[in-house]
Design a protein around this motif. Structure first.
Motif, PDB file in Angstrom:
ATOM      1  N   ARG A  64       0.838  -1.198   0.000  1.00 18.16           N
ATOM      2  CA  ARG A  64       0.000   0.000   0.000  1.00 18.16           C
ATOM      3  C   ARG A  64       0.880   1.258   0.000  1.00 18.16           C
ATOM      4  O   ARG A  64       0.661   2.196  -0.747  1.00 18.16           O
ATOM      5  CB  ARG A  64      -0.925  -0.023   1.228  1.00 18.16           C
ATOM      6  N   ARG A  65       1.908   1.261   0.836  1.00 15.30           N
ATOM      7  CA  ARG A  65       2.802   2.420   0.923  1.00 15.30           C
ATOM      8  C   ARG A  65       3.595   2.624  -0.366  1.00 15.30           C
ATOM      9  O   ARG A  65       3.815   3.749  -0.800  1.00 15.30           O
ATOM     10  CB  ARG A  65       3.733   2.279   2.120  1.00 15.30           C
ATOM     11  N   ILE A  66       4.040   1.538  -0.966  1.00 14.32           N
ATOM     12  CA  ILE A  66       4.784   1.648  -2.221  1.00 14.32           C
ATOM     13  C   ILE A  66       3.906   2.241  -3.310  1.00 14.32           C
ATOM     14  O   ILE A  66       4.329   3.142  -4.048  1.00 14.32           O
ATOM     15  CB  ILE A  66       5.352   0.276  -2.647  1.00 14.32           C
ATOM     16  N   LEU A  67       2.680   1.773  -3.405  1.00  9.69           N
ATOM     17  CA  LEU A  67       1.764   2.302  -4.427  1.00  9.69           C
ATOM     18  C   LEU A  67       1.462   3.784  -4.203  1.00  9.69           C
ATOM     19  O   LEU A  67       1.497   4.584  -5.134  1.00  9.69           O
ATOM     20  CB  LEU A  67       0.461   1.496  -4.453  1.00  9.69           C
ATOM     21  N   MET A  68       1.176   4.158  -2.960  1.00  7.99           N
ATOM     22  CA  MET A  68       0.880   5.566  -2.678  1.00  7.99           C
ATOM     23  C   MET A  68       2.106   6.440  -2.922  1.00  7.99           C
ATOM     24  O   MET A  68       1.998   7.546  -3.450  1.00  7.99           O
ATOM     25  CB  MET A  68       0.375   5.729  -1.246  1.00  7.99           C
ATOM     26  N   GLY A  69       3.281   5.947  -2.543  1.00 11.08           N
ATOM     27  CA  GLY A  69       4.506   6.714  -2.745  1.00 11.08           C
ATOM     28  C   GLY A  69       4.854   6.885  -4.206  1.00 11.08           C
ATOM     29  O   GLY A  69       5.284   7.959  -4.631  1.00 11.08           O
ATOM     30  N   THR A  70       4.665   5.839  -4.986  1.00 12.06           N
ATOM     31  CA  THR A  70       4.925   5.926  -6.417  1.00 12.06           C
ATOM     32  C   THR A  70       4.005   6.956  -7.052  1.00 12.06           C
ATOM     33  O   THR A  70       4.423   7.753  -7.892  1.00 12.06           O
ATOM     34  CB  THR A  70       4.738   4.541  -7.075  1.00 12.06           C
ATOM     35  N   TYR A  71       2.759   6.969  -6.627  1.00 13.60           N
ATOM     36  CA  TYR A  71       1.792   7.955  -7.125  1.00 13.60           C
ATOM     37  C   TYR A  71       2.231   9.379  -6.758  1.00 13.60           C
ATOM     38  O   TYR A  71       2.247  10.268  -7.592  1.00 13.60           O
ATOM     39  CB  TYR A  71       0.409   7.645  -6.541  1.00 13.60           C
ATOM     40  N   ALA A  72       2.618   9.593  -5.485  1.00 13.74           N
ATOM     41  CA  ALA A  72       3.008  10.939  -5.038  1.00 13.74           C
ATOM     42  C   ALA A  72       4.260  11.436  -5.740  1.00 13.74           C
ATOM     43  O   ALA A  72       4.429  12.647  -5.917  1.00 13.74           O
ATOM     44  CB  ALA A  72       3.228  10.935  -3.522  1.00 13.74           C
TER      45      ALA A  72
END
Length: 191
Positions: A64-72
């Protein structure tokens, strides 16, 4: 002497912290592809190895954190999220450092709620993230802090914590004050 102060910039700390934390997690964990770092999933081809490695090597929260971070960090959203979060970090640092020029230490609750039972909120990640509300500003500002028990909630007997915050390199005063508190306030669970 204890005085109450207001730090309105801290309202922005939680969202800024999570944008920065997930962005840094995404960036740092990109290397764990099973080729040089991390668990290697045996597979017939490179893409299958990457997919299997990340599926096995990362838990749900990390994914979840990797996906959100990649988006940001993506090109269209970098300024809107990551850059703004860095600006908020600066505001939080300035507010805390200004307060710590006037006071030796800052005292606050550790969390917005008292402790909850293990596993009680594990199905609700947003609820868990909100529990960090009172502590993330220290991470943003790079200041030392300590969390110590200060009592127990009546009815549940679950612990309540307080945190002390010191200026940069103020660990000696921080630890001494926490020690004095623990020696002075002898906590007993209600029967």
């Amino acid at each position: 002497m204890w005085l109450q102060i207001s730090l309105p910039q801290l309202d922005l700390a939680l969202p800024a912290y999570y944008v920065l934390a997930v962005s840094e997690a995404s960036s740092n964990l990109a290397r764990y592809d099973g080729v040089r770092y991390g668990v290697r999933h045996p597979a017939a081809n490179l893409r299958s190895m990457y997919n299997g490695t990340r599926q096995e090597g990362f838990g749900e929260e990390m994914k979840r954190r990797i996906l959100m971070g990649t988006y940001a960090l993506s090109a269209g959203y970098y300024d809107a999220y990551y850059k703004k979060a860095q600006q908020v970090r600066t505001l939080v640092q300035q507010a805390l450092n200004s307060s710590l020029q006037q006071y030796d230490l800052l005292l606050s609750p550790v969390a917005p709620t008292t402790a909850f039972k293990i596993g009680e909120k594990s199905e609700d990640p947003l609820s868990m993230y909100k529990e960090d509300l009172m502590t993330v500003h220290l991470n943003l500002a790079g200041l030392p802090g300590i969390s110590i028990p200060c009592g127990y909630e009546s009815g549940t007997n679950l612990p309540v914590g307080l945190q002390l915050v010191a200026p940069a390199f103020g660990e000696e005063a921080l630890l001494a004050t926490a020690h004095i508190f623990e020696q002075t306030v002898r906590l007993q669970k209600a029967e």
